[in-house]
Scaffold this motif. Structure first.
Motif, PDB file in Angstrom:
ATOM      1  N   VAL A 183      55.729  75.177  33.527  1.00  0.00           N
ATOM      2  CA  VAL A 183      55.880  75.085  34.991  1.00  0.00           C
ATOM      3  C   VAL A 183      57.352  75.257  35.357  1.00  0.00           C
ATOM      4  CG1 VAL A 183      53.831  73.656  35.289  1.00  0.00           C
ATOM      5  CG2 VAL A 183      56.030  72.553  34.877  1.00  0.00           C
ATOM      6  N   LYS A 185      61.028  75.960  36.578  1.00  0.00           N
ATOM      7  CA  LYS A 185      61.559  76.161  37.937  1.00  0.00           C
ATOM      8  C   LYS A 185      62.210  77.530  38.097  1.00  0.00           C
ATOM      9  CE  LYS A 185      64.028  72.334  37.754  1.00  0.00           C
ATOM     10  NZ  LYS A 185      63.498  71.608  36.579  1.00  0.00           N
ATOM     11  N   LYS A 203      56.845  80.599  32.925  1.00  0.00           N
ATOM     12  CA  LYS A 203      55.905  79.911  33.803  1.00  0.00           C
ATOM     13  C   LYS A 203      54.532  80.576  33.765  1.00  0.00           C
ATOM     14  CE  LYS A 203      55.018  78.347  38.418  1.00  0.00           C
ATOM     15  NZ  LYS A 203      55.254  78.220  39.779  1.00  0.00           N
ATOM     16  N   ASP A 204      53.503  79.768  33.473  1.00  0.00           N
ATOM     17  CA  ASP A 204      52.133  80.269  33.487  1.00  0.00           C
ATOM     18  C   ASP A 204      51.157  79.227  34.025  1.00  0.00           C
ATOM     19  OD1 ASP A 204      52.041  78.438  31.440  1.00  0.00           O
ATOM     20  OD2 ASP A 204      51.698  79.889  29.846  1.00  0.00           O
ATOM     21  N   ALA A 205      51.711  78.203  34.702  1.00  0.00           N
ATOM     22  CA  ALA A 205      50.873  77.149  35.278  1.00  0.00           C
ATOM     23  C   ALA A 205      51.537  76.634  36.552  1.00  0.00           C
ATOM     24  CB  ALA A 205      50.684  76.001  34.276  1.00  0.00           C
ATOM     25  N   GLU A 206      50.766  75.921  37.367  1.00  0.00           N
ATOM     26  CA  GLU A 206      51.296  75.375  38.602  1.00  0.00           C
ATOM     27  C   GLU A 206      51.840  73.970  38.375  1.00  0.00           C
ATOM     28  OE1 GLU A 206      51.769  77.039  41.405  1.00  0.00           O
ATOM     29  OE2 GLU A 206      51.015  78.764  40.258  1.00  0.00           O
ATOM     30  N   ARG A 207      52.992  73.711  38.958  1.00  0.00           N
ATOM     31  CA  ARG A 207      53.732  72.474  38.716  1.00  0.00           C
ATOM     32  C   ARG A 207      52.951  71.205  39.040  1.00  0.00           C
ATOM     33  NH1 ARG A 207      59.463  71.396  41.836  1.00  0.00           N
ATOM     34  NH2 ARG A 207      60.290  69.723  40.532  1.00  0.00           N
ATOM     35  N   ASP A 209      49.582  70.752  39.391  1.00  0.00           N
ATOM     36  CA  ASP A 209      48.164  70.702  39.030  1.00  0.00           C
ATOM     37  C   ASP A 209      47.793  69.369  38.380  1.00  0.00           C
ATOM     38  OD1 ASP A 209      47.665  73.158  40.094  1.00  0.00           O
ATOM     39  OD2 ASP A 209      47.417  74.214  38.184  1.00  0.00           O
ATOM     40  N   LYS A 311      56.049  65.697  44.792  1.00  0.00           N
ATOM     41  CA  LYS A 311      54.983  66.321  45.586  1.00  0.00           C
ATOM     42  C   LYS A 311      54.889  65.676  46.966  1.00  0.00           C
ATOM     43  CE  LYS A 311      50.038  67.521  45.258  1.00  0.00           C
ATOM     44  NZ  LYS A 311      49.491  66.791  46.419  1.00  0.00           N
ATOM     45  N   GLU A 319      59.820  71.117  51.541  1.00  0.00           N
ATOM     46  CA  GLU A 319      60.118  71.373  50.133  1.00  0.00           C
ATOM     47  C   GLU A 319      61.595  71.130  49.829  1.00  0.00           C
ATOM     48  OE1 GLU A 319      58.739  74.979  48.448  1.00  0.00           O
ATOM     49  OE2 GLU A 319      56.698  74.757  49.218  1.00  0.00           O
TER      50      GLU A 319
END
Length: 349
Positions: A183, A185, A203-207, A209, A311, A319
């Protein structure tokens, strides 16, 4: 093969087979560090030295040319060196520090909090293609590890070759990466004096999740999840000691006025209190570097606490990425009329 091994041993990583690109990059860092030491630009170098095992390099200072025989930079150099600069800033002269892209967020945040002196640091931004988690490798059933090749990975080399007491094993580099690298940055250094080495997007996933999955649980399920995870805690304080955001000169948990100064938890409440209070203390300042989870000997996903706060901050105040710069104010220390009302917490339950 012999040529590769010989070349790698020259930079203190004899148990790794380095690619030409990575050998060149590591050698460039070493040569540049020696130059800056020789001409007096810096008084010391903060990097990583080879450990007793092929997968445990550790942070170290290098002050003489001969010290660099043990210098190493490879896939297992996950340690964030930013926090070490707090003490280094108190020493005479500049310290050359090697920072990966994600480390620079922590360094920026420490500048913002006046914990490090920018004028006392010479920052070499080193390339990163994802850092490895030895526990993930062991979790694949790979035991008795003698050596690992492929830690100095290039674009073309996506596999780790592992020699064990029980024969040769292989695993995907991506499958062995730290959770934080999945994840990531981004591979942009946010602060540096010069850059050495190339980076590769990982990066290959959502932070968020993992946080969303816990949010979807019932209250009972959430409590059971964290009860199970935190019950593993042995209060070694590794998470606190490694955390760049935990920079108090004396931690409240070290006060001899409270039972919290003891190593063992007095009860299950104290077990939870330590981690929840620590997460509150770094809320809005945590850069999500993942060091707390990386060093935890019990494998507790402590980053989930911090990531939950991140989050919520993003949803409540817009953000915000801690450490992205050195001068913006954090959302919890910067009032605006657009801030959410306190009652929103009660409404969310």
């Amino acid at each position: 093969m012999q040529e590769l091994v010989a070349a790698t041993s020259q930079v203190g990583a004899c148990s790794h087979l380095a690619t030409a690109e990575q050998r060149e990059s590591q050698t460039r860092v070493i040569n540049r560090a020696k130059e800056l030491l020789a001409d007096g630009t810096v008084a010391r170098v903060l990097g990583w030295k080879a450990g007793d095992l092929p997968y445990n390099p550790e942070p170290a200072y290098f002050e003489k040319e001969e010290d660099f025989e043990n210098f190493v930079y490879n896939g297992f150099c996950g340690a964030n060196l930013s926090k070490y600069m707090i003490e280094a800033s108190k020493l005479e002269g500049k310290t050359l520090v090697c920072l990966k892209p994600c480390d620079t967020y922590s360094f920026n945040q420490l500048i913002k909090e006046h914990r490090v002196d920018r004028e006392k640091a010479y920052i070499i931004g080193v390339g990163c293609k994802g850092k490895l988690d030895i526990e993930k490798i062991k979790g694949m059933g790979i035991k008795g590890i003698e050596s690992i090749s492929g830690a100095e990975i290039t674009e073309e080399a996506d596999t780790l070759a592992i020699r064990t007491l029980y024969g040769e094993k292989t695993c995907s580099y991506a499958d062995a990466m730290l959770e934080r690298c999945h994840v990531c940055k981004g591979k942009e250094h946010k602060i540096y004096d010069e850059l050495i080495g190339e980076s590769k997007e990982t990066k290959d996933a959502e932070r968020f999740d993992g946080v969303a999955a816990i949010e979807a649980m019932s209250p009972e399920e959430k409590f059971a999840f964290f009860q199970n995870e935190l019950s593993k805690c042995i209060r070694c304080n590794a998470c606190r000691n490694v955390c760049p955001a935990c920079s108090c000169r004396k931690c409240v948990f070290d006060s001899n006025k409270f039972d919290s100064s003891q190593k063992a938890n007095a009860d299950s409440f104290e077990e939870k209190m330590f981690h929840i209070i620590r997460a509150f203390h770094v809320a809005g300042r945590c850069t999500d570097c993942g060091e707390c989870s990386r060093v935890c000997p019990q494998g507790i996903p402590l980053h989930l606490f911090n990531r939950k706060f991140i989050k919520d901050i993003d949803e409540f105040y817009g953000e915000y990425q801690a450490g992205e710069d050195t001068d913006s104010k954090g959302p919890l220390t910067n009032f605006t009329f657009d801030d959410v009302e306190p009652g929103i917490v009660a409404e969310r339950g």
